[in-house]
Design a protein around this motif. Structure first.
Motif: not given
Length: 353
Positions: A55, A127, A255-257, A352-353
């Motif tokens: 991300g 990204e 990690h993620y959003n 989350q976008n």
């Protein structure tokens, strides 16, 4: 007698009989001059390894060092490629020459040159995705001169062993790759597994890695896992048949959003009820990779067993407790219960976008 002058940029070795064939009239009176000189263009990576997270954005360094004696060349070509695990194939990432620029595949519109100066060929990737992990080659071609440099991109993350409801040793390579992706992860690399071993990962079941090899990490040697008298290490079966051989998988996630959480609910749930409960909360049932990331990278700690997307029941313990993983921090696994049993809660994930 006519002397012969041969100049070269690199050291040349010419066999005597070859000269006799090329110049029969010269007999043995000839003079050969060989001039050694270094390259007039070189490519340097100031860091051999950079670390980022899924991300995020990252810059892979690449600097051009060009001899001032070289004439200006507006058609200098800069090319970035990604090296595969066997280093025999390269994937095109980005090419630039003059005003022409092109990105390829999954990197389309996510890459560009930093271009802070005429000698800056650094690549910016935005990204970041899990698949972006790996080694990249920066190649510069300037007329007859060229140079290359290699930079490794590492991602902060977690390696975890995985097998499906079918049980252990039921995945060929392609099934293992798909299973990891379904759990918000990818097959781990050999380097990632070794790093997990150095951090204390101790797992006796062999699993696929991204290069097609099969390995497992042992910090406490014992008889069923290579022998009690063996030294700790990452045991390897080498490269295996990707279609015919079946093992578990070692997955990697970063990690993620979004938000991972245990859903507070008035009653225990069946699997279908768990899926529905997350949806009613504006989320989806969490995946195994998301739980491991929450546990490892965010310190998530919860003693309540809960359903996950693959039908397994697990819970993450960051602070060992007498009642919940008394000896170590771990993601505890309760197996794959009957999905109709109303015995567990549920972990949800709200992206989350």
């Amino acid at each position: 007698m006519i002397p012969v002058l041969i100049c070269a940029l690199v050291s040349l070795s010419v066999a005597q009989h070859d000269l006799d064939i090329l110049y029969p009239d010269l007999e043995h009176s000839r003079t050969i001059y060989v001039i050694e000189d270094g390259p007039r263009l070189s490519v340097v990576a100031e860091q051999s390894k950079v670390v980022s997270r899924r991300g995020g954005n990252v810059t892979l360094p690449c600097k051009i060092q060009r001899d001032q004696s070289l004439a200006p060349n507006h058609k200098m070509r800069i090319k970035w490629t990604k090296l595969t695990s066997d280093y025999l194939k390269e994937l095109d990432v980005f090419v630039a020459m003059e005003h022409h620029k092109r990105s390829y595949g999954s990197f389309h519109r996510r890459v560009h040159l930093q271009g802070s100066s005429p000698t800056d060929a650094s690549l910016v990737i935005t990204e970041l995705r899990l698949d972006d992990y790996g080694s990249y080659k920066c190649e510069v071609i300037d007329g007859l001169e060229d140079g290359t440099a290699v930079v490794s991109l590492d991602l902060e993350g977690v390696v975890f062993p995985y097998f499906p409801r079918l049980g252990r040793y039921n995945l060929n390579f392609y099934d293992a790759d798909r299973a990891c992706r379904e759990q918000d992860a990818i097959l781990a690399s050999a380097d990632q597994l070794y790093e997990a071993f150095q951090e204390g990962m101790n797992w006796c079941n062999a699993g696929w890695l991204s290069d097609g090899s099969v390995r497992y990490p042992i910090t406490t040697p014992r008889e069923p896992c290579g022998g009690k008298n063996m030294a700790p290490g990452v045991r390897t079966y080498g490269l295996r048949d990707k279609d015919k051989n079946h093992y578990d998988a070692f997955c990697f996630s970063s990690h993620y959003n979004g938000r991972f959480y245990y859903l507070i609910h008035p009653s225990k749930l069946t699997y279908d009820e768990a899926v529905s409960a997350c949806q009613k909360d504006g989320a989806e049932i969490a995946k195994v990779g998301q739980m491991f990331v929450a546990w490892k990278l965010k310190g998530y700690d919860r003693c309540d067993p809960g359903w996950l997307a693959d039908g397994s029941v697990r819970y993450p313990i960051s602070n060992p407790k007498r009642r919940c993983s008394p000896t170590e921090a771990a993601v505890r696994f309760n197996g794959f219960p009957n999905k109709k049993h109303k015995l567990y809660g549920v972990y949800c994930f709200k992206g989350q976008n």
